[in-house]
Design a protein around this motif. Structure first.
Motif, PDB file in Angstrom:
ATOM      1  N   PHE A  63       5.521 -32.775  15.850  1.00  0.00           N
ATOM      2  CA  PHE A  63       5.276 -32.622  14.107  1.00  0.00           C
ATOM      3  C   PHE A  63       6.424 -32.136  13.667  1.00  0.00           C
ATOM      4  N   ILE A  64       6.474 -30.769  14.185  1.00  0.00           N
ATOM      5  CA  ILE A  64       7.058 -29.561  13.697  1.00  0.00           C
ATOM      6  C   ILE A  64       8.700 -30.155  14.068  1.00  0.00           C
ATOM      7  N   SER A  65       8.671 -30.445  15.377  1.00  0.00           N
ATOM      8  CA  SER A  65      10.462 -30.777  16.101  1.00  0.00           C
ATOM      9  C   SER A  65      11.375 -31.763  15.437  1.00  0.00           C
ATOM     10  N   LYS A  66      10.532 -32.851  14.639  1.00  0.00           N
ATOM     11  CA  LYS A  66      10.982 -33.571  13.989  1.00  0.00           C
ATOM     12  C   LYS A  66      11.479 -33.203  12.656  1.00  0.00           C
ATOM     13  N   SER A  67      11.769 -32.237  12.137  1.00  0.00           N
ATOM     14  CA  SER A  67      11.658 -31.860  10.793  1.00  0.00           C
ATOM     15  C   SER A  67      12.640 -30.458  11.319  1.00  0.00           C
ATOM     16  N   ALA A  68      12.601 -29.968  12.128  1.00  0.00           N
ATOM     17  CA  ALA A  68      12.985 -28.401  12.875  1.00  0.00           C
ATOM     18  C   ALA A  68      14.772 -29.361  13.332  1.00  0.00           C
ATOM     19  N   ALA A  69      14.739 -30.567  13.470  1.00  0.00           N
ATOM     20  CA  ALA A  69      15.797 -31.799  14.295  1.00  0.00           C
ATOM     21  C   ALA A  69      16.813 -30.976  12.913  1.00  0.00           C
ATOM     22  N   LYS A  70      16.514 -31.500  11.900  1.00  0.00           N
ATOM     23  CA  LYS A  70      17.097 -31.484  10.495  1.00  0.00           C
ATOM     24  C   LYS A  70      17.782 -30.480   9.681  1.00  0.00           C
ATOM     25  N   ILE A  71      17.192 -28.962  10.940  1.00  0.00           N
ATOM     26  CA  ILE A  71      17.550 -27.295  10.307  1.00  0.00           C
ATOM     27  C   ILE A  71      18.913 -27.448  10.214  1.00  0.00           C
ATOM     28  N   VAL A  72      19.807 -27.287   9.233  1.00  0.00           N
ATOM     29  CA  VAL A  72      21.531 -27.024   9.095  1.00  0.00           C
ATOM     30  C   VAL A  72      21.839 -24.973   8.582  1.00  0.00           C
ATOM     31  N   ILE A  73      20.940 -24.489   8.111  1.00  0.00           N
ATOM     32  CA  ILE A  73      20.792 -23.188   7.682  1.00  0.00           C
ATOM     33  C   ILE A  73      20.565 -22.517   9.323  1.00  0.00           C
ATOM     34  N   PRO A  74      21.105 -21.298   8.819  1.00  0.00           N
ATOM     35  CA  PRO A  74      20.323 -20.037  10.052  1.00  0.00           C
ATOM     36  C   PRO A  74      18.669 -19.522   9.973  1.00  0.00           C
ATOM     37  N   VAL A  75      18.495 -20.014  11.364  1.00  0.00           N
ATOM     38  CA  VAL A  75      16.842 -19.403  11.755  1.00  0.00           C
ATOM     39  C   VAL A  75      17.036 -18.866  13.052  1.00  0.00           C
ATOM     40  N   PHE A  76      15.791 -17.958  12.896  1.00  0.00           N
ATOM     41  CA  PHE A  76      15.576 -16.843  14.084  1.00  0.00           C
ATOM     42  C   PHE A  76      13.913 -17.179  14.312  1.00  0.00           C
ATOM     43  N   ILE A  77      14.027 -17.519  15.770  1.00  0.00           N
ATOM     44  CA  ILE A  77      12.935 -17.535  15.914  1.00  0.00           C
ATOM     45  C   ILE A  77      12.228 -16.251  17.086  1.00  0.00           C
ATOM     46  N   THR A  78      11.155 -16.073  17.279  1.00  0.00           N
ATOM     47  CA  THR A  78      10.560 -14.754  18.502  1.00  0.00           C
ATOM     48  C   THR A  78       8.862 -15.154  18.445  1.00  0.00           C
ATOM     49  N   SER A  79       8.751 -14.336  19.193  1.00  0.00           N
ATOM     50  CA  SER A  79       6.905 -14.282  20.050  1.00  0.00           C
ATOM     51  C   SER A  79       7.148 -13.365  20.535  1.00  0.00           C
ATOM     52  N   ALA A  80       5.881 -13.143  20.920  1.00  0.00           N
ATOM     53  CA  ALA A  80       5.268 -12.626  21.900  1.00  0.00           C
ATOM     54  C   ALA A  80       5.589 -12.843  23.567  1.00  0.00           C
ATOM     55  N   LYS A  81       5.953 -12.499  24.334  1.00  0.00           N
ATOM     56  CA  LYS A  81       7.004 -12.525  26.040  1.00  0.00           C
ATOM     57  C   LYS A  81       6.809 -13.338  26.233  1.00  0.00           C
ATOM     58  N   ASN A  82       5.000 -13.872  25.580  1.00  0.00           N
ATOM     59  CA  ASN A  82       3.932 -14.894  26.648  1.00  0.00           C
ATOM     60  C   ASN A  82       3.725 -16.192  26.439  1.00  0.00           C
ATOM     61  N   GLU A  83       4.803 -16.277  25.498  1.00  0.00           N
ATOM     62  CA  GLU A  83       4.721 -17.539  24.052  1.00  0.00           C
ATOM     63  C   GLU A  83       6.088 -18.586  23.976  1.00  0.00           C
ATOM     64  N   GLU A  84       6.561 -18.185  24.358  1.00  0.00           N
ATOM     65  CA  GLU A  84       7.786 -18.736  24.983  1.00  0.00           C
ATOM     66  C   GLU A  84       7.574 -20.561  24.826  1.00  0.00           C
ATOM     67  N   LYS A  85       6.049 -20.110  25.413  1.00  0.00           N
ATOM     68  CA  LYS A  85       6.871 -21.898  26.009  1.00  0.00           C
ATOM     69  C   LYS A  85       6.151 -23.052  24.575  1.00  0.00           C
ATOM     70  N   SER A  86       5.658 -21.989  23.375  1.00  0.00           N
ATOM     71  CA  SER A  86       5.070 -22.887  22.392  1.00  0.00           C
ATOM     72  C   SER A  86       5.908 -23.370  21.879  1.00  0.00           C
ATOM     73  N   TRP A  87       7.448 -22.818  21.221  1.00  0.00           N
ATOM     74  CA  TRP A  87       8.284 -23.201  20.130  1.00  0.00           C
ATOM     75  C   TRP A  87       9.315 -23.107  20.991  1.00  0.00           C
ATOM     76  N   ARG A  88       9.837 -23.419  22.755  1.00  0.00           N
ATOM     77  CA  ARG A  88      10.628 -23.520  23.132  1.00  0.00           C
ATOM     78  C   ARG A  88      11.852 -25.177  22.637  1.00  0.00           C
ATOM     79  N   LYS A  89      10.517 -25.977  22.262  1.00  0.00           N
ATOM     80  CA  LYS A  89      10.919 -27.317  22.440  1.00  0.00           C
ATOM     81  C   LYS A  89      11.500 -27.110  20.938  1.00  0.00           C
ATOM     82  N   ILE A  90      11.020 -26.518  20.260  1.00  0.00           N
ATOM     83  CA  ILE A  90      11.104 -26.502  18.331  1.00  0.00           C
ATOM     84  C   ILE A  90      12.820 -26.429  18.616  1.00  0.00           C
ATOM     85  N   PHE A  91      12.806 -24.723  19.228  1.00  0.00           N
ATOM     86  CA  PHE A  91      13.827 -24.100  19.734  1.00  0.00           C
ATOM     87  C   PHE A  91      15.086 -25.278  19.904  1.00  0.00           C
TER      88      PHE A  91
END
Length: 245
Positions: free
Chosen positions: A172-200
């Motif tokens: 759901f989020i990845s489909k919209s994220a694929a259209k991002i053209v502006i600067p983007v910064f993603i971070t999290s706790a160390k053990n949360e990378e798997k939650s956002w990696r595909k989105i990134f």
């Protein structure tokens, strides 16, 4: 002499701290369905760059009581918004949620998206910003990525703290994220990378970056709270990212 200098410095610090408190103002504006949204406005002197700050699940604009003054200090006006999905943190109740409950409106995560849309419109209409950057925490960190993809010409940058596919629909989020053209910064706790990696990975922007701490880190924007020993690592990365604006 040293005693006098010390007291002069101390008085200066106290005056500066007081001015920071006075710079805060709680405002209200309507969401897309007319629900009144509460938000805290923090003004930076001689700056027309704005960051809109959204809180994590179960919380309120109080998540940014410490973070917003720090952002003001480095040159950014801030608008810390109560989304309708949330409750309370740091002694600050979520007034938008209270109104939504009173009106018997739905308050699941996704129902906050119109509040994000409305806050960008409000800020642009009332403060003539040179730059608008949106910043989300936990569930709202996913919604700001959705916004950045759905409205690529409305904002200039986005920061996402602990994003994920929290909405019950694959990609759901990845489909919209694929259209991002502006600067983007993603971070999290160390053990949360798997939650956002595909989105990134879905983001096509060539101005995307992420930070994963070597320490345990923390979930959401509270990673920047001074009570955590590793908060300075996050703050350094955030300030470096913001310099491009």
């Amino acid at each position: 002499m040293k005693h006098t200098i010390f007291h002069t410095i101390l008085i200066g610090i106290l005056i500066f701290g007081a001015s920071m408190v006075k710079a805060q103002e709680t405002i209200e504006f309507p969401s897309k369905d007319g629900l009144l949204i509460s938000a805290d406005l923090y003004r930076a002197k001689e700056s027309d760059k704005f960051i809109i700050l959204y809180h994590q699940a179960g919380w309120s604009r109080g998540e940014y009581q410490e973070i917003a003054p720090w952002l003001v200090k480095i040159g950014y006006n801030c608008l810390a918004v109560d989304l309708r999905s949330g409750k309370e943190v740091n002694g600050i109740a979520n007034h938008t949620n209270l109104r939504a409950v009173q009106r018997k409106l739905p308050t699941k995560y996704i129902h906050s998206f119109p509040d994000i849309e409305a806050s960008v419109v409000y800020l642009r209409s009332n403060y003539n910003p040179l730059k608008i950057i949106i910043w989300g925490s936990s569930y709202s960190s996913s919604l700001v990525l959705k916004y950045a993809g759905d409205y690529p010409d409305k904002i200039d940058g986005v920061l996402s703290f602990s994003s994920g596919e929290y909405f019950g629909t694959d990609n759901f989020i990845s489909k919209s994220a694929a259209k991002i053209v502006i600067p983007v910064f993603i971070t999290s706790a160390k053990n949360e990378e798997k939650s956002w990696r595909k989105i990134f990975e879905a983001i096509k922007s060539n101005k995307k970056e992420y930070f994963l701490p070597k320490t345990l880190g923390n979930h959401g924007s509270r990673a920047l709270w001074a009570q955590f020993e590793d908060h300075e690592f996050y703050r350094k990365k955030v300030s470096q990212f913001l310099k491009q604006f």
